[in-house]
Structures are given as C-alpha cells and as structure tokens.
Design an enzyme around this catalytic site. Structure first.
Site, mmCIF file in Angstrom:
data_model
loop_
_atom_site.group_PDB
_atom_site.id
_atom_site.type_symbol
_atom_site.label_atom_id
_atom_site.label_comp_id
_atom_site.label_asym_id
_atom_site.label_seq_id
_atom_site.Cartn_x
_atom_site.Cartn_y
_atom_site.Cartn_z
ATOM 1 N N CYS A 1 0.836 -1.198 0.000
ATOM 2 C CA CYS A 1 0.000 0.000 0.000
ATOM 3 C C CYS A 1 0.870 1.246 0.000
ATOM 4 O O CYS A 1 1.798 1.371 0.802
ATOM 5 C CB CYS A 1 -0.916 -0.012 1.229
ATOM 6 S SG CYS A 1 -1.923 1.477 1.405
ATOM 7 N N CYS B 1 -7.737 1.103 -0.513
ATOM 8 C CA CYS B 1 -7.238 0.465 0.705
ATOM 9 C C CYS B 1 -7.015 -1.003 0.389
ATOM 10 O O CYS B 1 -7.961 -1.701 -0.015
ATOM 11 C CB CYS B 1 -8.248 0.626 1.848
ATOM 12 S SG CYS B 1 -7.802 -0.271 3.364
ATOM 13 N N CYS C 1 -9.997 -10.158 21.825
ATOM 14 C CA CYS C 1 -9.374 -9.410 20.740
ATOM 15 C C CYS C 1 -8.126 -8.667 21.195
ATOM 16 O O CYS C 1 -7.501 -7.977 20.394
ATOM 17 C CB CYS C 1 -10.366 -8.432 20.117
ATOM 18 S SG CYS C 1 -11.048 -7.225 21.278
ATOM 19 N N CYS D 1 -0.910 6.468 6.869
ATOM 20 C CA CYS D 1 -2.070 5.815 7.469
ATOM 21 C C CYS D 1 -1.657 4.934 8.646
ATOM 22 O O CYS D 1 -0.705 4.158 8.555
ATOM 23 C CB CYS D 1 -2.779 4.978 6.419
ATOM 24 S SG CYS D 1 -4.156 3.990 7.050
#
Length: 409
Positions: free
Chosen positions: A75, A160, A365, A83
């Site tokens: 990316c 993205c 998580c 980002c």
C-alpha cells in the site's frame, strides 16, 4: 528529567516485537518503541513522541540492515507519518503471524505466568481484500481517509489494500463535510451500506457525535454464519473478516460442549452468534442467557433468534447484570464471553468463577487483556486448558484468541 528527543534521528539495533505494532530498541539507556521495523534490523529512527521519561516512540525512516522477513509494503499509504491502520505491511504474511504469536506468548508469560506455545492460524483469503467494515474520517479538504498513527491527522486515500473490493466505491472519489465520519459496510450479499456521521456537536458542555444519515444501502446488513442468515445493523458490531464469524463459532461450539438441559451464559453476546450455537446444544429443556449492553444488538438478536425460545436477553452492562439476583440464582454449566478490548476485568471474572461453571470459553481481541483475565481466573481456581489464535486482522497488530478455561484439577 531527560531532554526531549523529539525529531531527533538515532541509529538503533531493533530488538523483540512488543504489543501494539512496534518493536523494542534501546538507545543511551532508554527504551525506544519503533514502528515500521522488524526484530534484528539496524535502522535509523526519527523520534516522534517523547515526554522525557524512560521511553520514547519513533518511526524507522531508513533501514540500514534489513530482516529477511522484510517485504515491500503493498500500500502506498503505509509508512512513517502515513495511514495508521496497518502495522506490519513491511513484513511477510508468515512473519506477521510469527510476530503476533510472540506477542501472545509474551503477554501470557508476563501477565499470567504461563509458558504457552502459540501458533497464530491464518484465515482463508490472504492478507489483502478482507476488511468488510470500516470507519473513515473526513479531513478539512472534504476527502475521506484514515487517521495517522496516534494522531488526529486524516490521511486521504484513493483505495485500501485490506478493504474488500468495491467497499470504497463512491466513498473515496467524492468530497464530504469536513470533520464528519463515514461508516462503510459491505455485507455477505455484496451490498455496500454507507452512513455519514456529522461533525461532533456540544451538548451540555460535552462533545457528542453529530447526526447520522444513511447515504447508501438499506442500513441492514445480511451476514452468514453458524448455519443461518443474520440481519443486523450495518453500523453495529460484526466480525470484519469474512471468515471470522464462522471460524470462531466452530471453536466455541466445540469447546462449549453443552449437553441437553444445560444452562449457559453468553456474556457480551452481541446479536447472539454464539448463543445460537449454545441454544442448539442445550435444546428445548436448557436455557441460554445473553447479556449485551447495546440495545440495538439486543433488538437484532431477538429478531434473528426468535426461533429459539430457550434464549433470554438481558440488556445492560455485564457487571451490573451479574449482580442481579434473578440472573445468578441459576448458575450456568458453561459460560461464553467475548468482552471488548479492555477485557472482562476482575468484577466479571469473580462473578463467573463464583458460579463455578464447568467450562469457560473466552473470546479475546486483545492478548494483554486476555492474559490479565486468565491470571484473575487462576486466582479463583481456573486454569487455561486450550488456546487458539487467529490472524483475523492481517497487516495489523491485532490478533484474535479463544481460550478454554476449566476448574484446576
């Protein structure tokens, strides 16, 4: 107090990976948390944050000696100052999973005093084109993007690499009201739902999210998991990886192992994904109690599981519901919990342990929160019996773990 190193360039040998998407290095007696580097590399770091304490943070802006695991980031928005959504695009996919496994193992060792070998399993589809749900920010120029790491700056994007194809069509090629946010969901049927959330407004002296309006789609996403279709709020919680919900459900089904007539708790139960499996196992003579703080999720869950009358719903914070006598009068045989990133905490762990279930299935998580809660369970006589970890968030530092706890023998 050490003089600030902010914007200073320093050369370091990169040490082990740490929780949070960075590695640990040392320079002149101080710890440096370095992003965009890999263990064993020699890099030039620009310090980005320094409060003068024992540590500072920085970005690897030049690689002097590269790791064999280093790859070119796919990316163009990945890198220092860009980002902040992805942490490990510069590492091979195999190396990403090894880094995450090391983090989980380290957290279990440091916080739970457990030496546990961890293997992070991949999910189908590869490290790109997987993210189905995104929250995007809008910059002053009206363009949509993602925030830089530990910053409010918005990095406008045209695409993205981790988003599912088509999700950002009609989002990144137009302008939006500055300072607003966009919630993008591409559901299992391929429909894209887009909600615009206006700039924050001040009410009673406190900033709150601005008004929202549906721009595209119906606002109700159709998802597929655990053998059924789910109609849920597009801007509500659902696993972002297309294979995650089914994968986690299969593990929970196996480890919960409820018998007909059993009682089960599903804490932080969302729309009832795991409750649907528990209900199948306990049958008509058993019961499943779902606790969920989001009233919208409870409404979705009641509607989706209307064919399972053995499921009852409790809307409220888990800590509060677990203090309700009519809830705890009938202790569970099995408890499933899927808390937010901060974990369950001692109050919830104590309440669960006091009820003495035969099995606790913990979906986590955050490995640090999981390790802290495992330690809390150990204090009450529960031990870790099994653990699986999944790379449900490729390119990022996030990792999903599922743990089975049982009363210690």
């Amino acid at each position: 107090m050490t003089a600030t190193w902010k914007q200073r360039l320093i050369e370091v040998e990169v040490g082990p990976v740490a929780h949070g998407g960075h590695c640990v290095a040392r320079h002149e007696g101080r710890v440096v948390f370095v992003r965009h580097a890999l263990p064993g590399e020699r890099v030039l770091v620009r310090v980005t944050e320094d409060t003068g304490g024992s540590f500072c943070r920085g970005d690897a802006v030049e690689v002097l000696e590269a790791s064999p695991d280093r790859v070119e980031a796919p990316c163009r928005y990945a890198g220092p100052g860009l980002c902040g959504g992805c942490d490990w695009q510069h590492a091979s996919w195999q190396a990403q999973r090894e880094l995450k496994a090391a983090v989980v193992s380290e957290q279990l060792h440091r916080l739970a005093k457990l030496d546990w070998e961890v293997i992070v399993e991949d999910l189908p589809g590869g490290p790109e084109d997987w993210r189905t749900r995104m929250r995007m920010a809008v910059g002053r120029d009206g363009r949509a993007g993602f925030r830089a790491h530990r910053s409010h700056d918005v990095i406008a994007v045209d695409d993205c690499v981790i988003a599912v194809p088509g999700a950002l069509d009609g989002v990144v090629d137009r302008t939006w009201p500055p300072k607003s946010e966009l919630v993008v969901t591409r559901d299992a049927g391929g429909q894209v739902h887009l909600t615009e959330v206006g700039p924050p407004v001040v009410r009673r002296g406190r900033p709150v999210p601005g008004p929202s309006r549906l721009i595209g789609g119906s606002g109700t996403a159709t998802e597929l998991a655990a053998g059924r279709a789910w109609n849920v709020r597009a801007d509500g919680f659902w696993q972002v990886h297309p294979a995650a919900a089914d994968t986690f459900a299969a593990v929970v089904r196996d480890w919960a192992d409820c018998q007909p007539g059993d009682r089960a708790w599903d804490l932080y139960g969302g729309v009832g994904l795991f409750a649907s499996l528990l209900a199948e196992q306990v049958g008509e003579t058993g019961s499943v109690a779902v606790v969920e703080s989001s009233y919208g999720a409870v409404e979705d869950g009641k509607r989706n599981l209307s064919d399972q009358p053995q499921v009852s719903w409790y809307a409220g914070r888990t800590e509060a519901v677990l203090e309700t006598p009519d809830f705890t009068d009938l202790p569970p045989d099995v408890v499933v919990l899927d808390p937010p990133r901060k974990g369950a905490g001692r109050v919830v762990v104590t309440a669960i342990a006091r009820s003495r279930p035969a099995r606790v299935v913990y979906v986590a998580c955050d490995p640090a929160a999981l390790a802290r809660d495992i330690a809390a369970f150990a204090h009450h006589g529960y031990e870790l019996a099994q653990l699986r970890a999944f790379d449900a968030f490729p390119m990022t530092h996030h990792v999903e773990c599922i743990a089975l706890l049982r009363p210690a023998r």
